[in-house]
Enzyme design. Structure first.
Site, PDB file in Angstrom:
ATOM      1  CE1 TYR A   9      -3.591   2.670   0.856  1.00 42.54           C
ATOM      2  CE2 TYR A   9      -1.935   3.471   2.394  1.00 42.54           C
ATOM      3  CZ  TYR A   9      -3.116   3.658   1.700  1.00 42.54           C
ATOM      4  OH  TYR A   9      -3.812   4.824   1.837  1.00 42.54           O
ATOM      5  CE  LYS A  13      -2.774   5.135  -1.600  1.00 43.13           C
ATOM      6  NZ  LYS A  13      -3.778   5.572  -2.549  1.00 43.13           N
TER       7      LYS A  13
END
Length: 131
Positions: A9, A13
């Site tokens: 994750y 980003k």
């Protein structure tokens, strides 16, 4: 899952910020690109990558007043970036909600942004100088 999921994750980003910065460099004058963090939105399944029992603590955060943001807050931040005269002409920037912030050192790595742009162009079969 677990810490690997959270790491993936975080990497996604980072890639989002790097890609946005390079897109801003590639766009013709007058066109802009920005990216943003909408806030901590309950129900977004953010904690799916956090291992148990830490995930329980994360899920409990949404019940603490003032710690999380609403879907409406995230939507307002996005609308602000899309339409506010305050950010008109701003490009390649990272916003935390409605506030421009300096991204991490890794997210400011021009060489990494250029490599990501080249790999992305290759993966979708377009010329690297697109658009």
């Amino acid at each position: 899952s677990g810490l690997f999921g959270f790491s993936a994750y975080a990497d996604s980003k980072l890639a989002n910020v790097l890609f946005t910065r390079e897109l801003a460099n590639q766009l013709p004058d007058g066109q802009t690109a920005t990216c943003f963090h909408p806030g901590v939105i309950p129900g977004s399944n953010f904690a799916r990558g956090i291992p148990f029992p830490l995930s329980l603590g994360w899920e409990a955060i949404e019940f603490v007043p003032g710690v999380t943001d609403s879907v409406e807050d995230g939507g307002r931040a996005l609308a602000h970036l899309a339409a506010s005269p305050v950010v008109k002409g701003t490009t390649g920037a990272y916003f935390d909600k409605q506030n421009q912030r300096r991204p991490s050192r890794a997210a400011r790595d021009d060489e990494m942004a250029d490599r990501l742009w080249s790999v992305s162009a290759d993966l979708v079969d377009v010329e690297p100088d697109w658009p």
